[in-house]
Design a protein around this motif. Structure first.
Motif, PDB file in Angstrom:
ATOM      1  N   VAL A  75      -4.580  -9.796  -7.083  1.00 28.75           N
ATOM      2  CA  VAL A  75      -3.281  -9.290  -6.627  1.00 28.75           C
ATOM      3  C   VAL A  75      -2.754 -10.211  -5.527  1.00 28.75           C
ATOM      4  O   VAL A  75      -3.526 -10.690  -4.688  1.00 28.75           O
ATOM      5  CB  VAL A  75      -3.446  -7.854  -6.079  1.00 28.75           C
ATOM      6  N   PRO A  76      -1.443 -10.461  -5.493  1.00 27.32           N
ATOM      7  CA  PRO A  76      -0.910 -11.265  -4.381  1.00 27.32           C
ATOM      8  C   PRO A  76      -1.165 -10.582  -3.035  1.00 27.32           C
ATOM      9  O   PRO A  76      -1.236  -9.351  -2.946  1.00 27.32           O
ATOM     10  CB  PRO A  76       0.599 -11.321  -4.671  1.00 27.32           C
ATOM     11  N   GLY A  77      -1.271 -11.386  -1.985  1.00 26.17           N
ATOM     12  CA  GLY A  77      -1.390 -10.823  -0.644  1.00 26.17           C
ATOM     13  C   GLY A  77      -0.197  -9.938  -0.318  1.00 26.17           C
ATOM     14  O   GLY A  77       0.936 -10.217  -0.720  1.00 26.17           O
ATOM     15  N   LEU A  78      -0.442  -8.856   0.403  1.00 21.19           N
ATOM     16  CA  LEU A  78       0.602  -7.890   0.716  1.00 21.19           C
ATOM     17  C   LEU A  78       1.450  -8.373   1.897  1.00 21.19           C
ATOM     18  O   LEU A  78       0.964  -9.075   2.784  1.00 21.19           O
ATOM     19  CB  LEU A  78      -0.024  -6.533   1.047  1.00 21.19           C
ATOM     20  N   ILE A  79       2.719  -7.965   1.895  1.00 26.13           N
ATOM     21  CA  ILE A  79       3.686  -8.406   2.904  1.00 26.13           C
ATOM     22  C   ILE A  79       4.235  -7.184   3.624  1.00 26.13           C
ATOM     23  O   ILE A  79       4.851  -6.312   2.997  1.00 26.13           O
ATOM     24  CB  ILE A  79       4.844  -9.191   2.259  1.00 26.13           C
ATOM     25  N   HIS A 102      -7.558  -5.488   4.934  1.00 27.57           N
ATOM     26  CA  HIS A 102      -6.950  -4.454   4.086  1.00 27.57           C
ATOM     27  C   HIS A 102      -5.903  -5.042   3.148  1.00 27.57           C
ATOM     28  O   HIS A 102      -5.193  -4.287   2.475  1.00 27.57           O
ATOM     29  CB  HIS A 102      -6.347  -3.354   4.944  1.00 27.57           C
ATOM     30  N   GLY A 103      -5.789  -6.370   3.122  1.00 29.01           N
ATOM     31  CA  GLY A 103      -4.923  -7.015   2.145  1.00 29.01           C
ATOM     32  C   GLY A 103      -3.578  -7.475   2.649  1.00 29.01           C
ATOM     33  O   GLY A 103      -2.805  -8.089   1.911  1.00 29.01           O
ATOM     34  N   THR A 104      -3.238  -7.190   3.919  1.00 31.71           N
ATOM     35  CA  THR A 104      -1.970  -7.670   4.475  1.00 31.71           C
ATOM     36  C   THR A 104      -2.154  -9.112   4.913  1.00 31.71           C
ATOM     37  O   THR A 104      -2.898  -9.394   5.851  1.00 31.71           O
ATOM     38  CB  THR A 104      -1.521  -6.820   5.670  1.00 31.71           C
ATOM     39  N   THR A 105      -1.475 -10.014   4.242  1.00 30.39           N
ATOM     40  CA  THR A 105      -1.631 -11.439   4.543  1.00 30.39           C
ATOM     41  C   THR A 105      -0.384 -12.062   5.166  1.00 30.39           C
ATOM     42  O   THR A 105      -0.442 -13.170   5.679  1.00 30.39           O
ATOM     43  CB  THR A 105      -2.005 -12.215   3.264  1.00 30.39           C
ATOM     44  N   SER A 106       0.733 -11.340   5.109  1.00 32.92           N
ATOM     45  CA  SER A 106       1.980 -11.826   5.714  1.00 32.92           C
ATOM     46  C   SER A 106       2.709 -10.655   6.354  1.00 32.92           C
ATOM     47  O   SER A 106       2.609  -9.510   5.897  1.00 32.92           O
ATOM     48  CB  SER A 106       2.907 -12.457   4.666  1.00 32.92           C
ATOM     49  N   ASP A 306       4.326   3.888 -10.579  1.00 32.98           N
ATOM     50  CA  ASP A 306       3.347   3.145 -11.373  1.00 32.98           C
ATOM     51  C   ASP A 306       2.661   2.098 -10.493  1.00 32.98           C
ATOM     52  O   ASP A 306       3.313   1.480  -9.647  1.00 32.98           O
ATOM     53  CB  ASP A 306       4.072   2.446 -12.527  1.00 32.98           C
ATOM     54  N   PRO A 307       1.331   1.900 -10.640  1.00 31.22           N
ATOM     55  CA  PRO A 307       0.626   0.936  -9.781  1.00 31.22           C
ATOM     56  C   PRO A 307       1.257  -0.455  -9.755  1.00 31.22           C
ATOM     57  O   PRO A 307       1.359  -1.064  -8.682  1.00 31.22           O
ATOM     58  CB  PRO A 307      -0.784   0.906 -10.378  1.00 31.22           C
ATOM     59  N   MET A 308       1.690  -0.978 -10.899  1.00 32.03           N
ATOM     60  CA  MET A 308       2.330  -2.290 -10.909  1.00 32.03           C
ATOM     61  C   MET A 308       3.584  -2.294 -10.048  1.00 32.03           C
ATOM     62  O   MET A 308       3.818  -3.208  -9.235  1.00 32.03           O
ATOM     63  CB  MET A 308       2.687  -2.701 -12.340  1.00 32.03           C
ATOM     64  N   THR A 309       4.399  -1.245 -10.185  1.00 34.64           N
ATOM     65  CA  THR A 309       5.628  -1.157  -9.405  1.00 34.64           C
ATOM     66  C   THR A 309       5.326  -1.058  -7.914  1.00 34.64           C
ATOM     67  O   THR A 309       5.985  -1.696  -7.079  1.00 34.64           O
ATOM     68  CB  THR A 309       6.460   0.057  -9.855  1.00 34.64           C
ATOM     69  N   ALA A 310       4.323  -0.260  -7.549  1.00 32.94           N
ATOM     70  CA  ALA A 310       3.939  -0.120  -6.144  1.00 32.94           C
ATOM     71  C   ALA A 310       3.467  -1.455  -5.575  1.00 32.94           C
ATOM     72  O   ALA A 310       3.786  -1.806  -4.426  1.00 32.94           O
ATOM     73  CB  ALA A 310       2.851   0.937  -5.999  1.00 32.94           C
ATOM     74  N   ILE A 311       2.707  -2.214  -6.363  1.00 38.13           N
ATOM     75  CA  ILE A 311       2.239  -3.531  -5.913  1.00 38.13           C
ATOM     76  C   ILE A 311       3.412  -4.496  -5.765  1.00 38.13           C
ATOM     77  O   ILE A 311       3.474  -5.285  -4.815  1.00 38.13           O
ATOM     78  CB  ILE A 311       1.182  -4.079  -6.894  1.00 38.13           C
ATOM     79  N   GLN A 312       4.366  -4.429  -6.690  1.00 44.77           N
ATOM     80  CA  GLN A 312       5.556  -5.273  -6.553  1.00 44.77           C
ATOM     81  C   GLN A 312       6.319  -4.938  -5.268  1.00 44.77           C
ATOM     82  O   GLN A 312       6.830  -5.830  -4.579  1.00 44.77           O
ATOM     83  CB  GLN A 312       6.473  -5.086  -7.773  1.00 44.77           C
ATOM     84  N   MET A 313       6.382  -3.656  -4.933  1.00 42.45           N
ATOM     85  CA  MET A 313       7.058  -3.259  -3.699  1.00 42.45           C
ATOM     86  C   MET A 313       6.382  -3.858  -2.469  1.00 42.45           C
ATOM     87  O   MET A 313       7.042  -4.161  -1.475  1.00 42.45           O
ATOM     88  CB  MET A 313       7.071  -1.728  -3.584  1.00 42.45           C
ATOM     89  N   ALA A 314       5.074  -4.029  -2.548  1.00 40.53           N
ATOM     90  CA  ALA A 314       4.314  -4.548  -1.404  1.00 40.53           C
ATOM     91  C   ALA A 314       4.196  -6.060  -1.404  1.00 40.53           C
ATOM     92  O   ALA A 314       3.623  -6.626  -0.465  1.00 40.53           O
ATOM     93  CB  ALA A 314       2.917  -3.928  -1.400  1.00 40.53           C
ATOM     94  N   THR A 315       4.753  -6.727  -2.441  1.00 36.56           N
ATOM     95  CA  THR A 315       4.572  -8.178  -2.552  1.00 36.56           C
ATOM     96  C   THR A 315       5.896  -8.890  -2.857  1.00 36.56           C
ATOM     97  O   THR A 315       6.640  -9.234  -1.938  1.00 36.56           O
ATOM     98  CB  THR A 315       3.514  -8.497  -3.627  1.00 36.56           C
ATOM     99  N   ILE A 316       6.196  -9.051  -4.120  1.00 38.21           N
ATOM    100  CA  ILE A 316       7.326  -9.894  -4.520  1.00 38.21           C
ATOM    101  C   ILE A 316       8.666  -9.323  -4.064  1.00 38.21           C
ATOM    102  O   ILE A 316       9.585 -10.068  -3.706  1.00 38.21           O
ATOM    103  CB  ILE A 316       7.321 -10.140  -6.049  1.00 38.21           C
ATOM    104  N   LEU A 327       7.288 -19.092  -1.284  1.00 43.83           N
ATOM    105  CA  LEU A 327       6.058 -19.324  -0.524  1.00 43.83           C
ATOM    106  C   LEU A 327       4.994 -18.268  -0.804  1.00 43.83           C
ATOM    107  O   LEU A 327       3.819 -18.589  -0.979  1.00 43.83           O
ATOM    108  CB  LEU A 327       6.371 -19.338   0.981  1.00 43.83           C
ATOM    109  N   VAL A 328       5.385 -17.011  -0.805  1.00 42.40           N
ATOM    110  CA  VAL A 328       4.439 -15.901  -0.920  1.00 42.40           C
ATOM    111  C   VAL A 328       4.997 -14.838  -1.857  1.00 42.40           C
ATOM    112  O   VAL A 328       6.138 -14.910  -2.302  1.00 42.40           O
ATOM    113  CB  VAL A 328       4.149 -15.273   0.470  1.00 42.40           C
ATOM    114  N   GLY A 329       4.166 -13.838  -2.144  1.00 42.24           N
ATOM    115  CA  GLY A 329       4.630 -12.697  -2.918  1.00 42.24           C
ATOM    116  C   GLY A 329       4.158 -12.666  -4.349  1.00 42.24           C
ATOM    117  O   GLY A 329       4.282 -11.639  -5.019  1.00 42.24           O
ATOM    118  N   SER A 330       3.617 -13.771  -4.857  1.00 41.44           N
ATOM    119  CA  SER A 330       3.146 -13.808  -6.242  1.00 41.44           C
ATOM    120  C   SER A 330       2.012 -14.818  -6.377  1.00 41.44           C
ATOM    121  O   SER A 330       1.812 -15.666  -5.507  1.00 41.44           O
ATOM    122  CB  SER A 330       4.290 -14.195  -7.194  1.00 41.44           C
ATOM    123  N   ILE A 331       1.276 -14.696  -7.460  1.00 41.67           N
ATOM    124  CA  ILE A 331       0.211 -15.664  -7.772  1.00 41.67           C
ATOM    125  C   ILE A 331       0.763 -16.595  -8.837  1.00 41.67           C
ATOM    126  O   ILE A 331       0.690 -16.329 -10.045  1.00 41.67           O
ATOM    127  CB  ILE A 331      -1.073 -14.946  -8.241  1.00 41.67           C
TER     128      ILE A 331
END
Length: 593
Positions: A75-79, A102-106, A306-316, A327-331
């Motif tokens: 998963v991409p690092g969380l923002i 806990h996964g917050t990288t930015s 949905d988990p994918m949507t929640a992860i998108q909210m925290a990243t991209i 720079l960030v938000g996706s692999i």
């Protein structure tokens, strides 16, 4: 890596498999937030960059390290889209120790609390600390400092002239937390900061709590791109329909996710692509017990996202809102290698963390020695307040004995204070606080040696039965805030902080019963998060011991100087009426006996 002709050639060659990858991650399931797909894919990493995703065989050389991700989701690092990390009382280094595992990288931050107690030289020291940290900070230049109306006192004033310089710094990614009132009142420094951002093609970040209708329209016409403050889901819906990117805030004291996520789960699922997350203000205790953005992702999933949507909210989504998705938000190839190894998407358990191409955390702990830098005199300075006496916290009036009708700021949440009229006794020319009526004294003292301001007012809702508590960590200006039922204990609390160079303190019956030192600028500490969490626990227990039943009494108190939310606040220049944008006299009527 910097982007120069030489490094660009190196990056292109690494992406083209002409240079072997330093690491490859094999056997994991890629969570592709760009395409909303989950599928097996390996990842090649060169220095701090993702070089390739998918088949990485051509990237493996004799010295390439192979990292096994079997059974893990990648998963991409969380923002964190909006955070005052200083409110955690943890320095950048200590904060990274708490949130990166806990996964917050930015995070996006104005670092404004640091600025308020230092200056641009101090800010440069924080930038240097960030470069040594596994946590990236995308800095937005504060639209101005202080954020208060009328203007309170801080160590350094950010204005439009400062913006002309700092917006050209490579660390600057936009204009931070542009508060509605300053746009509405056509403040010259605020509009100057926005105008400069237009010249530099930088986004303007907003702060528009409760802004609706014509007020919101006028605000949007200034060019603000996004907002992190909505008090219900209908406010979220209006702002999104009018083109804003929205950040849902879930802090340790403002739990807005359950209400605001309804804009997505009940009104329009299409909103999800432009919704992201922020925590704004958190404590070490909450991070260590619940997690950070990983906790917010779990809450969203529990709310029906949905988990994918929640992860998108925290990243991209956050990366796109702030224009940092390159720079960030996706692999993806070319992005910074911030990658989470997650056990289960539904429960969103982060097992390992890679930042900048390096494995840095495992099992919720930093996996290498991370030390804070030596602190310069800029952040070691003492509080420039005079020592006080109990008379400094007695509200004197021109009658000897009788009654005073006063306006008491009644706390209705961490930020909202409403009017409460209370009748108090006057004895020997001093208005007496009354714990039976829950009406006590509160004061803010200017601590930077600028003018010696000291305000005095009345407050309710903390339910203190005796004693006092005080803090030098107090956004937005970080002056010294003290409240109590006893003028003598208020003086003892203030004097202790002056002697110790800042912190948070609880006093009872003339004695300090708990103290949390904050030696870095009087606002943060380089201690381990676990140490600060233990001190927080003791401090909260002490506040409850003297009567408060609020979930976080000290934090509720140190938010009092924030003037950007209705209806009342208190700064070093006096008690503030938000609606009138001016100070007010808390004594409404005097009746002499």
């Amino acid at each position: 890596m910097e982007r120069t002709v030489a490094t660009l050639k190196e990056r292109i060659r690494a992406g083209s498999a002409k240079i072997p990858a330093e690491k490859v991650i094999r056997g994991g399931m890629l969570v592709n937030v760009m395409s909303s797909e989950i599928y097996p894919a390996d990842i090649a990493v060169y220095k701090d960059m993702i070089a390739a995703v998918g088949d990485v065989e051509p990237y493996i050389g004799p010295d390439t390290e192979v990292i096994d991700a079997t059974g893990k989701y990648l998963v991409p690092g969380l923002i964190d889209g909006h955070i005052h990390s200083e409110c955690s009382k943890l320095s950048i280094t200590s904060y990274a120790k708490a949130v990166v595992p806990h996964g917050t990288t930015s995070m996006i931050s104005g670092l404004d609390e640091y600025i308020s107690v230092s200056n641009l030289e101090g800010l440069q020291e924080i930038f240097a600390e960030i470069k040594q940290s596994p946590l990236k900070v995308f800095w937005g230049a504060p639209y101005k400092t202080p954020y208060t109306v009328p203007q309170s006192t801080v160590s350094f004033n950010f204005n439009k002239d400062v913006h002309e310089m700092v917006q050209k710094w490579p660390e600057c990614y936009g204009v931070w937390e542009t508060v509605t009132e300053f746009v509405q009142e056509e403040d010259e420094d605020t509009l100057g900061a926005i105008a400069e951002a237009y010249k530099n093609n930088l986004p303007v970040f907003g702060c528009a709590p409760m802004a609706r209708g014509t007020k919101l329209n006028g605000y949007l016409c200034s060019g603000v791109r996004l907002d992190h403050e909505s008090y219900d889901h209908e406010e979220v819906v209006e702002k999104m329909r009018k083109g804003m990117h929205m950040l849902i805030r879930e802090s340790c004291v403002t739990h807005f996710l359950a209400e605001n996520i309804r804009a997505v789960t009940e009104v329009n699922p299409a909103f999800a692509r432009r919704v992201s997350f922020c925590t704004d203000d958190v404590t070490a205790t909450d991070i260590l017990s619940k997690g950070h953005l990983d906790h917010v992702v779990r809450l969203a999933i529990q709310a029906g996202v949905d988990p994918m949507t929640a992860i998108q909210m925290a990243t991209i989504n956050s990366a796109e809102a702030y224009r940092i998705d390159h720079l960030v938000g996706s692999i993806c190839p070319g992005r910074i290698a911030d990658i989470l190894f997650v056990d289960n998407l539904e429960e969103f358990t982060v097992a390992k963390v890679m930042t900048n191409g390096q494995m840095v955390a495992e099992n919720h702990h930093i996996s290498y020695e991370l030390k804070a830098p030596a602190r310069s005199p800029i952040f070691k300075g003492q509080l420039k307040c005079k020592m006080t006496t109990k008379e400094d916290f007695e509200y004197k009036v021109p009658i000897q004995n009788g009654k005073a009708k006063v306006l008491s700021m009644d706390v209705k949440g961490p930020f909202v204070r409403k009017r409460r009229d209370v009748e108090l006794k006057v004895v020997n020319g001093v208005i007496q606080p009354d714990t039976q009526q829950d009406a006590i004294m509160v004061s803010v003292l200017e601590r930077f040696g600028k003018n010696g301001n000291k305000s005095l007012a009345f407050c309710s809702g903390w339910k203190l039965k005796n004693g006092a508590m005080a803090s030098t960590c107090a956004p937005d200006d970080n002056n010294l805030v003290v409240m109590g039922s006893s003028a003598e204990d208020m003086s003892i609390a203030v004097n202790h902080l002056i002697e110790q160079g800042g912190g948070q303190v609880v006093v009872e019956n003339g004695k300090v019963i708990e103290f949390l030192p904050l030696p870095v600028g009087g606002i943060v500490s380089d201690e381990e998060p676990e140490v600060i969490a233990e001190l927080e626990k003791k401090k909260d227990e002490a506040a409850r011991r003297i009567g408060s039943d609020l979930p976080n009494p000290m934090m509720y108190m140190f938010f009092l100087p924030i003037t950007a939310i209705p209806d009342y606040a208190l700064t070093d220049v006096g008690p503030v009426d938000y609606c009138a944008l001016t100070t007010y006299d808390p004594v409404l009527e005097l009746v002499e006996e």
